[in-house]
Design a protein around this motif. Sequence first.
Motif, PDB file in Angstrom:
ATOM      1  N   UNK A  72       0.858  -1.200   0.000  1.00 32.86           N
ATOM      2  CA  UNK A  72       0.000   0.000   0.000  1.00 32.86           C
ATOM      3  C   UNK A  72       0.892   1.247   0.000  1.00 32.86           C
ATOM      4  N   UNK A  73       1.603   1.431  -1.090  1.00 39.08           N
ATOM      5  CA  UNK A  73       2.615   2.475  -1.153  1.00 39.08           C
ATOM      6  C   UNK A  73       1.993   3.861  -1.110  1.00 39.08           C
ATOM      7  N   UNK A  74       0.996   4.096  -1.927  1.00 38.93           N
ATOM      8  CA  UNK A  74       0.394   5.430  -1.979  1.00 38.93           C
ATOM      9  C   UNK A  74      -0.244   5.803  -0.654  1.00 38.93           C
ATOM     10  N   UNK A  75      -0.883   4.847   0.001  1.00 39.15           N
ATOM     11  CA  UNK A  75      -1.487   5.132   1.306  1.00 39.15           C
ATOM     12  C   UNK A  75      -0.407   5.507   2.316  1.00 39.15           C
ATOM     13  N   UNK A  76       0.721   4.809   2.276  1.00 39.44           N
ATOM     14  CA  UNK A  76       1.822   5.114   3.195  1.00 39.44           C
ATOM     15  C   UNK A  76       2.359   6.518   2.938  1.00 39.44           C
ATOM     16  N   UNK A  77       2.598   6.868   1.678  1.00 40.99           N
ATOM     17  CA  UNK A  77       3.165   8.174   1.364  1.00 40.99           C
ATOM     18  C   UNK A  77       2.187   9.299   1.699  1.00 40.99           C
ATOM     19  N   UNK A  78       0.900   9.073   1.449  1.00 40.58           N
ATOM     20  CA  UNK A  78      -0.094  10.091   1.786  1.00 40.58           C
ATOM     21  C   UNK A  78      -0.166  10.299   3.291  1.00 40.58           C
ATOM     22  N   UNK A  79      -0.049   9.227   4.062  1.00 40.77           N
ATOM     23  CA  UNK A  79      -0.047   9.352   5.529  1.00 40.77           C
ATOM     24  C   UNK A  79       1.145  10.187   5.985  1.00 40.77           C
ATOM     25  N   UNK A  80       2.319   9.944   5.411  1.00 36.90           N
ATOM     26  CA  UNK A  80       3.514  10.701   5.799  1.00 36.90           C
ATOM     27  C   UNK A  80       3.363  12.179   5.438  1.00 36.90           C
ATOM     28  N   UNK A  88       9.302  14.889   6.578  1.00 35.95           N
ATOM     29  CA  UNK A  88       9.163  13.931   5.480  1.00 35.95           C
ATOM     30  C   UNK A  88       9.713  14.584   4.223  1.00 35.95           C
ATOM     31  N   UNK A  89      10.657  13.916   3.584  1.00 35.18           N
ATOM     32  CA  UNK A  89      11.271  14.501   2.395  1.00 35.18           C
ATOM     33  C   UNK A  89      11.807  13.407   1.485  1.00 35.18           C
ATOM     34  N   UNK A  90      11.859  13.675   0.183  1.00 35.95           N
ATOM     35  CA  UNK A  90      12.433  12.687  -0.751  1.00 35.95           C
ATOM     36  C   UNK A  90      13.936  12.569  -0.543  1.00 35.95           C
ATOM     37  N   UNK A  91      14.466  11.443  -0.960  1.00 36.39           N
ATOM     38  CA  UNK A  91      15.889  11.159  -0.782  1.00 36.39           C
ATOM     39  C   UNK A  91      16.420  10.545  -2.068  1.00 36.39           C
ATOM     40  N   UNK A  92      17.575  11.000  -2.489  1.00 34.90           N
ATOM     41  CA  UNK A  92      18.228  10.423  -3.656  1.00 34.90           C
ATOM     42  C   UNK A  92      18.497   8.933  -3.411  1.00 34.90           C
ATOM     43  N   UNK A  93      18.276   8.111  -4.429  1.00 32.95           N
ATOM     44  CA  UNK A  93      18.452   6.665  -4.268  1.00 32.95           C
ATOM     45  C   UNK A  93      19.881   6.303  -3.889  1.00 32.95           C
ATOM     46  N   UNK A  94      20.855   7.017  -4.423  1.00 34.31           N
ATOM     47  CA  UNK A  94      22.239   6.763  -4.038  1.00 34.31           C
ATOM     48  C   UNK A  94      22.489   7.095  -2.583  1.00 34.31           C
ATOM     49  N   UNK A 146       2.141  17.793   7.329  1.00 30.64           N
ATOM     50  CA  UNK A 146       1.330  19.007   7.230  1.00 30.64           C
ATOM     51  C   UNK A 146       0.636  19.342   8.548  1.00 30.64           C
ATOM     52  N   UNK A 147       0.236  18.316   9.308  1.00 32.97           N
ATOM     53  CA  UNK A 147      -0.545  18.541  10.525  1.00 32.97           C
ATOM     54  C   UNK A 147       0.312  18.665  11.776  1.00 32.97           C
TER      55      UNK A 147
END
Length: 533
Positions: free
Chosen positions: A163-171, A183-189, A176-177
């Motif tokens: 449930x990837x999208x549900x996990x990312x939306x929760x984060x 929560x932030x994106x991270x380079x794969x390397x 926001x709240x």
Amino acid sequence: MLRAARALLAMRHPLDAEIGVSEMLGSWWGLTIPGTPGLDVERRLGEGLVAHARSSGTAAGLALLSGVAVLGTSRRQRVLAKKGIVELGRQNIARPPWASALGEARPVAAYVSGTRFGDTDDLICTFRYDTDPGPADEAAHALIAVIDHNSGGVLRDVWVTTKVERLLEHCRAEQADNPMATFEPLDLGHARALLENTVAKTDQRLADSAAAHADPAAATGATGPSGGSLAAHHALLRARLRVLPQPGDDVLAEPVWRHDRRAMLAARFLASDEAAELSDSYAASRCVDHIIDYGCDRDAGRPLRVSPRKVEAFLLTWLPRRVVLLPSEQEAMPHVLAAWIRWAGPRSGLPEVAVGATLDALWESTASFTTAYRDPTASFGLNRKAIARLLPDRDLSALPRRMFAFPLLASDLLEESAGDFDPATPAGRRALLRLDHFGEYDTPAGHRGKHETRADDWDTSDHANEHAASEEEIAAHEHLAARLWNGEPPALWAAAQRLLDRGLGRPAVLRILLDALQQAEDDDALTAALDNL
């Protein structure tokens, strides 16, 4: 295991099969075989399972080998499994339909979730198989690794979700709240570099606890890293780690805090308004040194980071096990730590409410600290002069091995001539060892007049040979004692403890360790030999 592997034949998706094989390989991860300390359980049982599957001649054995060929925790395991697949294939045993997709998951994106306190990081890496439905850039499953910075940056948990999208939306919603959430994106390397560092630390912690026959839970935290979801998914984590791209040159390593840099940070704090009310400046200086050392050495080079959980881990776990405090320092430590929190919290970006919560946790832990911290003079029956001789660096964890290396340092025999027996100098070590092994020691030679003679001048050849032999033995013991004093390598003291637990006396243990030390060509060979003792 082969009976359990039959369930793999009923699976349809490669992820289910990979999780099933990972759970099998995790059943002995981090464990030791009773009665055989130092045994490489991972190698023996893992390769034994592969050999059993190869000889089974069954579809379940082939399914298991297909999984181990991708998820094996060592390169040797994976190579042996691939050879087994070829052997069973010649017997016209059909591979399961998911076998061709194993190892084909490719990374899509990575994220890191946590709080501004920085106690843990949830590293989220998303993947997909080419056979998964949906767009090519849409993740089908995520692997989440929980990194516990209060335990030294080791893995605390690993889990998988589809449930990837549900996990990312929760984060995203949590960020926001909740003003404390991050929560932030991270380079794969970068994600690969972070995971490699974390896995290495976890493996080292487990190896140290296994070598010393310690409880893995005590070695890394309350719940321990060697069971549950982490054990079940550790093989899958390593397989996913291998498909992540190599980190670039811009990946930042953990900061290195030299002694001069630590001293400068301590001086800045002691000169601040927050430290102005600390009455005992000497005790405050010693206490802040320990606070900074903990942050630099245990918390990925982040001495300014403060949090309620970090305060509890420092006061109730690390400090009682690692540091010898004078009574004045024990009394001052909570007050120095409170001043440090008020000074470092805003500098690390914490809001006032978070600083207040950290201070509340400190005062709630103070009563437990007085109970948790054991005075070595009471716990071990040693006077403070003996403690000072054994622990000039105040590293409490070194006390047992240093007492084993130089037992005379713990006695009152050296009170009048302690200067002749300084274990930090070669001459002092030799004097201690000569007194320990031969009941005598050489005092520093004074000036000899031209008519002065000594017994050594009249040594016969036999006496000279005996003297040379004793000097050679003392030199070997000095080399061993210096290694025990410094704890290098860690496997040395771990092996000594195991031998003592078997009922061997100190002389016998020393002889075994000396033999291992003399026969080893380098430190790697020495560690391997010690692990097998």
